[in-house]
Design a protein around this motif. Structure first.
Motif, mmCIF file in Angstrom:
data_model
loop_
_atom_site.group_PDB
_atom_site.id
_atom_site.type_symbol
_atom_site.label_atom_id
_atom_site.label_comp_id
_atom_site.label_asym_id
_atom_site.label_seq_id
_atom_site.Cartn_x
_atom_site.Cartn_y
_atom_site.Cartn_z
ATOM 1 N N GLN A 10 0.801 -1.226 0.000
ATOM 2 C CA GLN A 10 0.000 0.000 0.000
ATOM 3 C C GLN A 10 0.838 1.282 0.000
ATOM 4 N N TYR A 31 -1.072 2.406 8.004
ATOM 5 C CA TYR A 31 -1.407 0.977 8.056
ATOM 6 C C TYR A 31 -0.580 0.290 9.159
ATOM 7 N N THR A 51 -8.126 10.362 5.665
ATOM 8 C CA THR A 51 -8.887 9.342 4.967
ATOM 9 C C THR A 51 -8.291 7.963 5.208
ATOM 10 N N PHE A 52 -9.102 7.056 5.734
ATOM 11 C CA PHE A 52 -8.736 5.654 5.869
ATOM 12 C C PHE A 52 -9.265 4.910 4.647
ATOM 13 N N SER A 53 -9.005 3.615 4.587
ATOM 14 C CA SER A 53 -9.466 2.841 3.438
ATOM 15 C C SER A 53 -10.981 2.721 3.396
ATOM 16 N N HIS A 54 -11.650 2.822 4.559
ATOM 17 C CA HIS A 54 -13.089 2.584 4.593
ATOM 18 C C HIS A 54 -13.907 3.716 5.196
#
Length: 369
Positions: A41, A81, A295-298
């Motif tokens: 990532q 992460y 901003t996170f992945s979800h």
């Protein structure tokens, strides 16, 4: 005789591949494993400075395994992460306990380690031990999806299984380490996400996406969905006698697991109730600082920081195992603990506030930056 796919890729790699990355110098399995975890990532140019500092501090698996997790997370701060760092630490301990401090050479044993899946295990084994394993990272998925004009989002299980079959069918008969690096380089340097350089690609002749002029359509993007928004109020409790700020240690799992952060509340009313309970006798003064979004992945997080300056720390309320009073200096914070990027941004706001006022003038409260 016409060259095979792998031969064309290897021939291109000889002149154009990356051979001077810091983890390539001696094919050390530990260093390659660390780099592969960091590269999940994250772009190579971002990883390199973090990798160098990490290896300098944790030069071998034994050092990593015996280090405190807070120190590990501190050296991961900024990469994001953070579960990767926690799993890296756990895996190092298992490698020392179960594999005589050597990265295992068997695929099943490698995949059994925390944080290591099929592609990461394959990459480490191919790059370190020159074993014949196909990999399927983001770059390779993009190359193969275009080469075979494969419809469907590569993250979908059915599509991924097809990509694995293609990846294994194209393996060379030798030079597995070089081929593995070449495939990653091909995706990173030529078969890029946007504006791929097809004219320089060594496998352009048989690329089905190029033949169909669909190289900008493939691979199929991930189905889009609206990202949820979350707002929280965070309390920056600062003792203006020594400028220290209270940071609580988060639970070991979940968002920012094991990192240090500010007390967090659903709204200002809950924050005020908490302040009345813990800091009523500390003459708290508060000031709202600019919102920090991350901003996170979800989901997307909006942190609403409130700087609350107190004239004395409460007795018996804050325990060492729950957090620390974090010392701000002219440059950075002293303690070596793990901080998420948004937390560092808020601390920088407070540090700038402190610099703009004379020592001892905290009672007036700094202006929001």
């Amino acid at each position: 005789m016409k060259k095979t796919f792998s031969q064309q890729v290897l021939y291109w790699f000889e002149d154009h591949g990356r051979k001077d990355l810091p983890w390539q110098c001696d094919r050390d399995a530990y260093k390659i494993w660390v780099s592969e975890i960091m590269l999940q990532q994250t772009r190579v140019d971002t990883v390199i400075p973090y990798y160098k500092k990490f290896i300098q501090h944790f030069p071998d698996v034994n050092t990593l395994a015996t280090s405190d997790i807070d120190d590990v997370l501190h050296h991961w701060t900024g990469l994001g992460y953070y579960a990767r760092a926690r799993n890296l630490h756990k895996a190092a301990q298992q490698i020392c306990a179960l594999h005589e401090s050597k990265f295992p050479k068997e695929t099943e044993q490698a995949i059994a380690l925390p944080g290591i899946g099929r592609s990461t295990a394959a990459a480490v084994l191919a790059l370190s031990y020159n074993q014949p394993h196909a990999i399927l990272d983001g770059n390779v998925k993009r190359v193969l999806a275009r080469y075979f004009a494969l419809e469907g989002w590569p993250g979908a299980r059915e599509i991924e299984q097809q990509l694995w079959q293609h990846a294994e069918s194209l393996l060379p008969s030798e030079s597995f380490a070089e081929y593995t690096q070449a495939m990653m380089d091909l995706g990173a340097k030529l078969c890029t996400r946007s504006n791929p350089n097809c004219s320089a690609c060594p496998v352009q002749e048989n690329c089905m996406a190029l033949e169909q002029q669909r190289q900008n359509e493939l691979p199929t993007p991930k189905p889009s969905k609206k990202i949820p928004q979350r707002d929280v109020v965070v309390a920056i409790i600062q003792d203006y006698q020594d400028d220290s700020i209270w940071l609580g240690k988060r639970p070991p799992t979940g968002i920012w697991g094991g990192l240090y952060s500010f007390p967090e509340f659903e709204d200002s009313a809950k924050l005020d109730a908490w302040l009345s309970q813990h800091y009523e006798n500390s003459s708290p003064r508060s000031r709202t600082l600019p919102v920090i979004s991350h901003t996170f992945s979800h989901f997307k997080l909006h942190m609403h920081p409130k700087l609350i300056q107190i004239n004395k720390k409460p007795n018996g309320v804050m325990e060492d195992d729950l957090g620390v009073w974090y010392k701000l200096t002219d440059q950075k914070v002293g303690q070596k603990i793990g901080l998420a990027a948004p937390v560092k941004k808020v601390l920088e706001q407070v540090l700038n506030c402190n610099k703009e006022q004379p020592h001892g003038a905290h009672g007036a409260m700094c202006e929001a930056q």
